[in-house]
Design a protein around this motif. Structure first.
Motif, PDB file in Angstrom:
ATOM      1  N   MET A 174       0.817  -1.185   0.000  1.00 53.19           N
ATOM      2  CA  MET A 174       0.000   0.000   0.000  1.00 53.19           C
ATOM      3  C   MET A 174       0.863   1.251   0.000  1.00 53.19           C
ATOM      4  SD  MET A 174      -3.139   1.047   0.293  1.00 53.19           S
ATOM      5  CE  MET A 174      -3.981   2.461   0.788  1.00 53.19           C
ATOM      6  N   PHE A 175       1.893   1.253   0.846  1.00 56.45           N
ATOM      7  CA  PHE A 175       2.769   2.410   0.920  1.00 56.45           C
ATOM      8  C   PHE A 175       3.520   2.590  -0.400  1.00 56.45           C
ATOM      9  CE2 PHE A 175       6.905   4.305   1.971  1.00 56.45           C
ATOM     10  CZ  PHE A 175       6.464   5.522   2.465  1.00 56.45           C
ATOM     11  N   ARG A 176       3.909   1.493  -1.027  1.00 54.93           N
ATOM     12  CA  ARG A 176       4.643   1.548  -2.279  1.00 54.93           C
ATOM     13  C   ARG A 176       3.769   2.166  -3.374  1.00 54.93           C
ATOM     14  NH1 ARG A 176       7.779  -3.650  -4.221  1.00 54.93           N
ATOM     15  NH2 ARG A 176       9.408  -2.754  -2.936  1.00 54.93           N
ATOM     16  N   ARG A 177       2.515   1.806  -3.463  1.00 54.75           N
ATOM     17  CA  ARG A 177       1.592   2.365  -4.450  1.00 54.75           C
ATOM     18  C   ARG A 177       1.377   3.853  -4.206  1.00 54.75           C
ATOM     19  NH1 ARG A 177      -3.212  -2.073  -4.909  1.00 54.75           N
ATOM     20  NH2 ARG A 177      -1.944  -3.692  -5.877  1.00 54.75           N
ATOM     21  N   THR A 178       1.217   4.253  -2.964  1.00 54.60           N
ATOM     22  CA  THR A 178       1.016   5.672  -2.635  1.00 54.60           C
ATOM     23  C   THR A 178       2.261   6.475  -3.003  1.00 54.60           C
ATOM     24  OG1 THR A 178      -0.379   4.985  -0.788  1.00 54.60           O
ATOM     25  CG2 THR A 178       0.405   7.246  -0.768  1.00 54.60           C
ATOM     26  N   PHE A 179       3.419   5.906  -2.730  1.00 51.13           N
ATOM     27  CA  PHE A 179       4.663   6.586  -3.072  1.00 51.13           C
ATOM     28  C   PHE A 179       4.763   6.819  -4.572  1.00 51.13           C
ATOM     29  CE2 PHE A 179       9.049   6.142  -4.586  1.00 51.13           C
ATOM     30  CZ  PHE A 179       9.617   7.263  -4.001  1.00 51.13           C
ATOM     31  N   TRP A 180       4.540   5.791  -5.375  1.00 53.09           N
ATOM     32  CA  TRP A 180       4.671   5.933  -6.820  1.00 53.09           C
ATOM     33  C   TRP A 180       3.556   6.807  -7.405  1.00 53.09           C
ATOM     34  CZ3 TRP A 180       9.094   5.524  -8.772  1.00 53.09           C
ATOM     35  CH2 TRP A 180      10.019   4.611  -8.280  1.00 53.09           C
ATOM     36  N   PHE A 181       2.380   6.758  -6.829  1.00 50.97           N
ATOM     37  CA  PHE A 181       1.291   7.620  -7.283  1.00 50.97           C
ATOM     38  C   PHE A 181       1.658   9.089  -7.027  1.00 50.97           C
ATOM     39  CE2 PHE A 181      -2.603  10.010  -6.422  1.00 50.97           C
ATOM     40  CZ  PHE A 181      -3.264   9.841  -7.627  1.00 50.97           C
ATOM     41  N   THR A 182       2.161   9.382  -5.833  1.00 49.21           N
ATOM     42  CA  THR A 182       2.546  10.745  -5.485  1.00 49.21           C
ATOM     43  C   THR A 182       3.711  11.211  -6.355  1.00 49.21           C
ATOM     44  OG1 THR A 182       1.884  10.285  -3.210  1.00 49.21           O
ATOM     45  CG2 THR A 182       3.223  12.244  -3.566  1.00 49.21           C
ATOM     46  N   THR A 183       4.655  10.324  -6.605  1.00 43.97           N
ATOM     47  CA  THR A 183       5.783  10.653  -7.471  1.00 43.97           C
ATOM     48  C   THR A 183       5.302  10.959  -8.885  1.00 43.97           C
ATOM     49  OG1 THR A 183       7.212   9.223  -6.162  1.00 43.97           O
ATOM     50  CG2 THR A 183       8.009   9.849  -8.339  1.00 43.97           C
ATOM     51  N   GLY A 184       4.376  10.196  -9.407  1.00 46.55           N
ATOM     52  CA  GLY A 184       3.826  10.416 -10.739  1.00 46.55           C
ATOM     53  C   GLY A 184       3.064  11.731 -10.832  1.00 46.55           C
ATOM     54  N   VAL A 185       2.272  12.035  -9.790  1.00 43.37           N
ATOM     55  CA  VAL A 185       1.529  13.295  -9.771  1.00 43.37           C
ATOM     56  C   VAL A 185       2.508  14.471  -9.732  1.00 43.37           C
ATOM     57  CG1 VAL A 185      -0.018  14.728  -8.390  1.00 43.37           C
ATOM     58  CG2 VAL A 185      -0.574  12.330  -8.782  1.00 43.37           C
ATOM     59  N   ALA A 186       3.537  14.384  -8.905  1.00 39.00           N
ATOM     60  CA  ALA A 186       4.518  15.460  -8.806  1.00 39.00           C
ATOM     61  C   ALA A 186       5.249  15.647 -10.132  1.00 39.00           C
ATOM     62  CB  ALA A 186       5.510  15.173  -7.683  1.00 39.00           C
ATOM     63  N   ALA A 187       5.616  14.550 -10.775  1.00 32.88           N
ATOM     64  CA  ALA A 187       6.300  14.650 -12.070  1.00 32.88           C
ATOM     65  C   ALA A 187       5.371  15.250 -13.113  1.00 32.88           C
ATOM     66  CB  ALA A 187       6.788  13.276 -12.514  1.00 32.88           C
ATOM     67  N   GLY A 188       4.106  14.909 -13.093  1.00 37.55           N
ATOM     68  CA  GLY A 188       3.134  15.467 -14.036  1.00 37.55           C
ATOM     69  C   GLY A 188       2.940  16.962 -13.830  1.00 37.55           C
ATOM     70  N   VAL A 189       2.841  17.375 -12.557  1.00 33.47           N
ATOM     71  CA  VAL A 189       2.679  18.795 -12.254  1.00 33.47           C
ATOM     72  C   VAL A 189       3.928  19.563 -12.682  1.00 33.47           C
ATOM     73  CG1 VAL A 189       2.502  20.455 -10.356  1.00 33.47           C
ATOM     74  CG2 VAL A 189       1.013  18.454 -10.407  1.00 33.47           C
ATOM     75  N   TRP A 190       5.091  19.007 -12.395  1.00 33.27           N
ATOM     76  CA  TRP A 190       6.341  19.657 -12.772  1.00 33.27           C
ATOM     77  C   TRP A 190       6.448  19.799 -14.294  1.00 33.27           C
ATOM     78  CZ3 TRP A 190      10.597  17.690 -15.493  1.00 33.27           C
ATOM     79  CH2 TRP A 190      11.733  18.501 -15.501  1.00 33.27           C
ATOM     80  N   ALA A 191       6.147  18.720 -15.022  1.00 33.02           N
ATOM     81  CA  ALA A 191       6.238  18.752 -16.482  1.00 33.02           C
ATOM     82  C   ALA A 191       5.215  19.725 -17.068  1.00 33.02           C
ATOM     83  CB  ALA A 191       6.023  17.352 -17.048  1.00 33.02           C
ATOM     84  N   THR A 192       3.994  19.740 -16.526  1.00 28.60           N
ATOM     85  CA  THR A 192       2.966  20.657 -17.016  1.00 28.60           C
ATOM     86  C   THR A 192       3.380  22.108 -16.789  1.00 28.60           C
ATOM     87  OG1 THR A 192       1.287  18.992 -16.510  1.00 28.60           O
ATOM     88  CG2 THR A 192       0.516  21.236 -16.846  1.00 28.60           C
ATOM     89  N   THR A 193       3.939  22.380 -15.635  1.00 26.48           N
ATOM     90  CA  THR A 193       4.398  23.737 -15.336  1.00 26.48           C
ATOM     91  C   THR A 193       5.498  24.161 -16.290  1.00 26.48           C
ATOM     92  OG1 THR A 193       3.893  23.339 -13.008  1.00 26.48           O
ATOM     93  CG2 THR A 193       5.287  25.228 -13.505  1.00 26.48           C
ATOM     94  N   LYS A 194       6.462  23.267 -16.547  1.00 29.52           N
ATOM     95  CA  LYS A 194       7.552  23.577 -17.468  1.00 29.52           C
ATOM     96  C   LYS A 194       7.024  23.841 -18.874  1.00 29.52           C
ATOM     97  CE  LYS A 194      11.709  23.070 -15.726  1.00 29.52           C
ATOM     98  NZ  LYS A 194      12.678  24.139 -15.722  1.00 29.52           N
ATOM     99  N   VAL A 195       6.123  23.012 -19.346  1.00 28.77           N
ATOM    100  CA  VAL A 195       5.573  23.164 -20.691  1.00 28.77           C
ATOM    101  C   VAL A 195       4.789  24.467 -20.794  1.00 28.77           C
ATOM    102  CG1 VAL A 195       3.873  22.210 -22.307  1.00 28.77           C
ATOM    103  CG2 VAL A 195       5.560  20.713 -21.243  1.00 28.77           C
TER     104      VAL A 195
END
Length: 109
Positions: free
Chosen positions: A1-22
């Motif tokens: 459960m913790f592993r899924r939450t970690f990767w989900f949060t990492t994916g959301v952060a990467a998406g927000v970062w990439a969207t902001t850069k674009v």
């Protein structure tokens, strides 16, 4: 459960970062932004060129004064020559037909 939450949060952060850069890059590439950037660069270049031209003109003036002093020393000139007095009478005076010229450009046509 913790592993899924970690990767989900990492994916959301990467998406927000990439969207902001674009979005930032897209705003930089709008015509208004490109025109403002070009205008700023042109002003900076103009200022830099003006400063260099003024510096060059001052260097030339100093060099001219130095060379003039060297030539005066070499020729033995202590004072600048006096200039002739200004004329009191005009060189060509039209007394026969005063003020006959008009500035109407259509009179010859």
């Amino acid at each position: 459960m913790f592993r899924r939450t970690f990767w989900f949060t990492t994916g959301v952060a990467a998406g927000v970062w990439a969207t902001t850069k674009v979005n930032r890059k897209l705003k930089q590439l709008t015509p208004e932004s490109l025109a403002a950037t070009a205008a700023n660069k042109a002003l900076e270049t103009g200022t830099r060129l003006k400063d260099r031209a003024v510096g060059f003109a001052l260097d030339v003036r100093d060099g001219m004064a130095q060379r003039e002093a060297e030539l005066e020393d070499a020729l033995g000139i202590e004072q600048a020559p006096e200039l002739p007095a200004p004329r009191r009478i005009t060189a060509i005076e039209n007394t026969t037909y005063p003020n006959t010229y008009t500035y109407n450009r259509n009179e010859d046509h």
